[in-house]
Write an enzyme that holds these catalytic residues in place. Structure first.
Site, PDB file in Angstrom:
ATOM      1  N   GLN A   1      33.702  48.660  -5.291  1.00 15.67           N
ATOM      2  CA  GLN A   1      33.314  49.839  -6.051  1.00 15.67           C
ATOM      3  C   GLN A   1      31.975  50.365  -5.576  1.00 15.67           C
ATOM      4  O   GLN A   1      31.755  51.582  -5.496  1.00 15.67           O
ATOM      5  CB  GLN A   1      33.245  49.478  -7.535  1.00 15.67           C
TER       6      GLN A   1
ATOM      7  N   GLU B   1      35.469  53.519 -16.212  1.00 12.93           N
ATOM      8  CA  GLU B   1      36.566  54.099 -15.426  1.00 12.93           C
ATOM      9  C   GLU B   1      37.585  53.013 -15.071  1.00 12.93           C
ATOM     10  O   GLU B   1      38.782  53.168 -15.285  1.00 12.93           O
ATOM     11  CB  GLU B   1      35.987  54.723 -14.159  1.00 12.93           C
ATOM     12  N   HIS B   2      37.089  51.901 -14.516  1.00 13.02           N
ATOM     13  CA  HIS B   2      37.934  50.757 -14.164  1.00 13.02           C
ATOM     14  C   HIS B   2      37.469  49.537 -14.949  1.00 13.02           C
ATOM     15  O   HIS B   2      36.273  49.234 -14.984  1.00 13.02           O
ATOM     16  CB  HIS B   2      37.829  50.436 -12.670  1.00 13.02           C
TER      17      HIS B   2
ATOM     18  N   ASP C   1      43.834  52.144  -6.625  1.00  9.98           N
ATOM     19  CA  ASP C   1      43.351  53.264  -5.807  1.00  9.98           C
ATOM     20  C   ASP C   1      44.401  53.773  -4.831  1.00  9.98           C
ATOM     21  O   ASP C   1      44.343  54.929  -4.410  1.00  9.98           O
ATOM     22  CB  ASP C   1      42.111  52.835  -5.008  1.00  9.98           C
TER      23      ASP C   1
ATOM     24  N   HIS D   1      46.664  89.500 -42.440  1.00 12.70           N
ATOM     25  CA  HIS D   1      47.655  88.436 -42.245  1.00 12.70           C
ATOM     26  C   HIS D   1      48.656  88.432 -43.408  1.00 12.70           C
ATOM     27  O   HIS D   1      49.871  88.347 -43.209  1.00 12.70           O
ATOM     28  CB  HIS D   1      46.967  87.063 -42.189  1.00 12.70           C
TER      29      HIS D   1
ATOM     30  N   HIS E   1      31.568  53.033  -2.595  1.00 13.11           N
ATOM     31  CA  HIS E   1      31.924  54.444  -2.731  1.00 13.11           C
ATOM     32  C   HIS E   1      30.717  55.346  -2.455  1.00 13.11           C
ATOM     33  O   HIS E   1      30.801  56.284  -1.674  1.00 13.11           O
ATOM     34  CB  HIS E   1      32.465  54.732  -4.130  1.00 13.11           C
TER      35      HIS E   1
END
Length: 422
Positions: free
Chosen positions: A251, A319-320, A353, A412, A254
């Site tokens: 990770q 996220e993960h 991924d 209405h 990245h």
């Protein structure tokens, strides 16, 4: 990599850091809106150092790229494609047209139809993000989107990397433009002389691209806002430090803003993971990025028990999220907030991924508290239809009239009341 205890935990780890770059984004987007292709050319030359005479990739470019790609790599891409397709098809089967009889003479319907035209943004960089093409393109195709446009920076010899083009050709994506950054998002959102605007934009990018997507949202749809990538691993003494270290580094590589976190109730494991990270970094080709990320954002949190670890995960909403503990099934139901969950030693996040079938476009920065990852539904519209006859009006009209009067909306009220005469 810092180590802290649960008691010394700072709530700032649950916050997403961001830079104030709105003025730069605003300026470029407005220039593209005003000057179209001229502005796209200007900023492509400025940022990508490429002077373009034509943005669009030709059929010959696609064919040449497909012929160049390594056969073993293409075989791997085809396996990933098949798995992602299978998962997307299964998701689509859950979403159906509905027809419900609300009352006698009152029919309510839901129609599920694809978005007409979407844009996929594939970031540039040293290596081609093949997986972005797969993760955004395949569900769009399965959903039935008619027009798919792809944009990517001309960072490979003045064009797009052949692996990205070959993957696009495999999927049948033909409308491709070699532009990137803020100017690409603006062109997709508002159109230029060359590019017709899209209805929704998908795909990751750096902070400039993410901010541009945020800026154009409302004029065009977007998948969601994504910040730096994150992983949070919950592990006990049964976990293998070599695997934990490898996943944290995977990770971290990245970018330097990636957030790798280990939460464990084992001091011994924490020490072994630290040693293993140093060992693996020596041989990692992406060491320069991964090491900075580990030093800047890497964190080991020592907890007394796994319930404290669950509490941290639910607050962080990563996220993960990985569970590498003895009895993971015991804790799965307690975990409420995550983009994707990876259970057990062999469920590497990297499989998510690429080749597992799951979509890797996931919420970051705590947004997993209220949303999930990219889904087939993101490429669809859910439209409702109402069919009422005179008997149906009698059934539901009075209720609507009373609520309209209570809200002070007499127009209405009248629009319903007047129908009773006919």
């Amino acid at each position: 990599m810092r180590t802290i205890t649960y008691l010394n935990l700072n709530e700032k780890i649950f916050e997403q850091q961001c830079e104030d770059i709105l003025f730069d984004v605003y300026k470029i987007i407005n220039e593209v809106k005003k000057y179209g292709d001229v502005a796209v050319n200007k900023y492509t030359k400025k940022f990508d150092k490429v002077a373009l005479t034509n943005f669009r990739i030709t059929p010959k470019d696609l064919k040449d790229a497909y012929c160049k790609i390594d056969k073993e790599l293409m075989s791997a891409i085809k396996i990933a494609k098949m798995n992602i397709e299978n998962f997307s098809i299964a998701q689509l089967k859950q979403l159906k047209n509905l027809r419900v009889k609300i009352a006698k003479g009152v029919i309510a319907e839901q129609k599920v139809i694809p978005i007409n035209r979407i844009g996929i943004y594939v970031p540039g960089g040293k290596f081609p993000l093949i997986s972005t093409v797969l993760m955004c393109g395949i569900p769009a195709i399965v959903a039935g989107v008619k027009e798919i446009v792809l944009c990517s920076p001309p960072g490979y010899k003045g064009s797009i990397h052949p692996a990205i083009l070959a993957t696009a050709k495999l999927l049948g994506i033909k409308e491709i433009y070699k532009i990137g950054g803020i100017q690409a998002i603006a062109a997709l959102a508002y159109g230029t002389e060359t590019i017709k605007p899209v209805d929704k934009i998908f795909g990751p990018g750096n902070i400039y691209v993410a901010t541009a997507k945020k800026f154009v949202y409302g004029d065009v749809g977007i998948d969601f806002m994504a910040g730096p990538t994150e992983i949070l691993i919950i592990a006990d003494s049964s976990a293998k430090p070599e695997i934990i270290a490898a996943d944290l580094l995977a990770q971290a590589e990245h970018d330097t803003n990636a957030v790798p976190i280990l939460v464990t109730n084992s001091n011994g494991l924490a020490k072994k993971v630290k040693r293993e990270i140093k060992k693996q970094l020596r041989f990692l080709k992406t060491k320069e990025i991964a090491e900075k990320s580990i030093q800047k954002n890497g964190l080991i949190i020592i907890v007394k028990n796994l319930n404290q670890a669950i509490d941290i995960a639910n607050k962080k909403a990563p996220e993960h999220l990985e569970l590498q503990i003895k009895n993971p099934t015991k804790y799965i139901k307690k975990l409420k907030n995550y983009g994707s969950l990876f259970v057990g030693r062999y469920s590497a996040e990297a499989l998510g991924d690429y080749s597992s079938g799951l979509n890797h476009t996931l919420p970051t920065g705590g947004s997993a508290r209220y949303t999930g990852g990219l889904h087939i539904k993101d490429f669809l519209k859910f439209q409702t239809v109402l069919i009422v006859d005179k008997n149906g009006l009698k059934k539901i009209g009075l209720s609507a009239e009373m609520i309209a009067k209570a809200e002070g909306l007499y127009g209405h009220f009248n629009s319903i009341k007047i129908r009773e005469k006919y």
